[in-house]
Write an enzyme that holds these catalytic residues in place. Structure first.
Site, mmCIF file in Angstrom:
data_model
loop_
_atom_site.group_PDB
_atom_site.id
_atom_site.type_symbol
_atom_site.label_atom_id
_atom_site.label_comp_id
_atom_site.label_asym_id
_atom_site.label_seq_id
_atom_site.Cartn_x
_atom_site.Cartn_y
_atom_site.Cartn_z
ATOM 1 N N ASP A 1 -10.363 -7.957 5.331
ATOM 2 C CA ASP A 1 -11.015 -6.702 4.975
ATOM 3 C C ASP A 1 -12.324 -6.644 5.768
ATOM 4 O O ASP A 1 -12.870 -7.677 6.162
ATOM 5 C CB ASP A 1 -11.290 -6.687 3.468
ATOM 6 C CG ASP A 1 -12.139 -5.513 3.037
ATOM 7 O OD1 ASP A 1 -11.788 -4.373 3.361
ATOM 8 O OD2 ASP A 1 -13.165 -5.755 2.365
ATOM 9 N N CYS B 1 -0.832 8.482 1.146
ATOM 10 C CA CYS B 1 -0.350 7.748 2.319
ATOM 11 C C CYS B 1 0.199 6.385 1.899
ATOM 12 O O CYS B 1 -0.034 5.913 0.792
ATOM 13 C CB CYS B 1 -1.469 7.566 3.342
ATOM 14 S SG CYS B 1 -2.769 6.420 2.810
ATOM 15 N N ASP C 1 -21.477 -4.323 3.145
ATOM 16 C CA ASP C 1 -20.902 -3.028 2.815
ATOM 17 C C ASP C 1 -21.994 -1.969 2.752
ATOM 18 O O ASP C 1 -22.756 -1.907 1.783
ATOM 19 C CB ASP C 1 -20.158 -3.117 1.483
ATOM 20 C CG ASP C 1 -19.413 -1.832 1.131
ATOM 21 O OD1 ASP C 1 -19.376 -0.917 1.964
ATOM 22 O OD2 ASP C 1 -18.865 -1.767 0.019
ATOM 23 N N ASP D 1 -15.520 -4.268 5.187
ATOM 24 C CA ASP D 1 -16.774 -4.105 4.446
ATOM 25 C C ASP D 1 -16.784 -4.949 3.177
ATOM 26 O O ASP D 1 -15.869 -4.881 2.357
ATOM 27 C CB ASP D 1 -16.980 -2.631 4.095
ATOM 28 C CG ASP D 1 -16.972 -1.757 5.327
ATOM 29 O OD1 ASP D 1 -17.789 -1.998 6.223
ATOM 30 O OD2 ASP D 1 -16.120 -0.850 5.410
#
Length: 215
Positions: free
Chosen positions: A29, A114, A37, A31
């Site tokens: 991943d 999505c 982040d 952030d």
């Protein structure tokens, strides 16, 4: 719409178990895992690697393990970021941490339906395909439950590195946890560490937190 896919030693304390043999690939991943982040960040100058990120990724490269990034960036769908800004941040990350074999980025919002936005498996599967890695031999490292859920949905294995935003139930449900990124990488490499076997628990729903600051 498909996700945007682009080219571009000893175990530490606190880890809960080792993943097993050396993986085909390790996916991170972005952030909260590789970099600080900053909500909806499109400014490369605000990119700050998290402690140990450079060393952790370098360890994988030194072992010949392909590395990639899988990242939700719903700021694009929300009109807060452009794809060009996302790419500029990518270039800055690679300037600081070195090149990644693949960047799989979901630009959609949480209501777009999505198949790529984590916790769906699309990003992980797309990254594995690009790297020629078997999902079952791929490790996903992230800081929240949707990272672990995406790994599980793709048939990959997950290692959670909790941060202040990680929920207690996400930590409890994670198949593996590590106190920091370097320990997570060592776990991914199969270095033995104290702890339990793989957890059979799972997460069934997404959090309303999108890496990149989406809430």
């Amino acid at each position: 719409m498909d996700p945007a896919v682009g080219d571009p030693a000893a175990g530490g304390p606190g880890a809960r178990g080792a993943v097993g043999p050396a993986p085909d690939a390790v996916l991170f991943d972005r952030d909260g895992t590789l970099i600080v982040d900053v909500p909806y960040n499109g400014d490369p100058e605000r990119v700050v690697p998290l402690p140990g990120a450079e060393e952790a990724v370098a360890l994988l490269r030194s072992r010949g393990i392909p590395v990639g990034v899988v990242s939700n960036q719903s700021g694009v769908a929300r009109g807060l970021l452009t794809r060009r800004q996302v790419d500029a941040v990518r270039q800055r990350v690679e300037g600081l941490l070195g090149p990644f074999g693949v960047w799989a980025v979901c630009p959609h919002g949480p209501d777009d339906g999505c198949g790529c936005r984590k916790p769906a498996p699309g990003l992980v599967l797309a990254a594995c395909a690009k790297l020629g890695a078997r999902p079952s031999r791929t490790v996903v490292i992230g800081d929240i439950g949707s990272d672990m859920a995406a790994a599980r949905a793709a048939g990959a294995r997950g290692v959670l590195v909790p941060t202040p935003v990680t929920l207690p139930e996400e930590i409890a449900a994670a198949p593996r946890t590590a106190p920091d990124l370097m320990t997570a990488v060592r776990v991914a490499l199969g270095v033995p560490s104290s702890g339990s076997s793989w957890s059979s628990s799972s997460l069934s729903s997404d959090r309303a937190v999108d890496r990149g600051g989406a809430r």
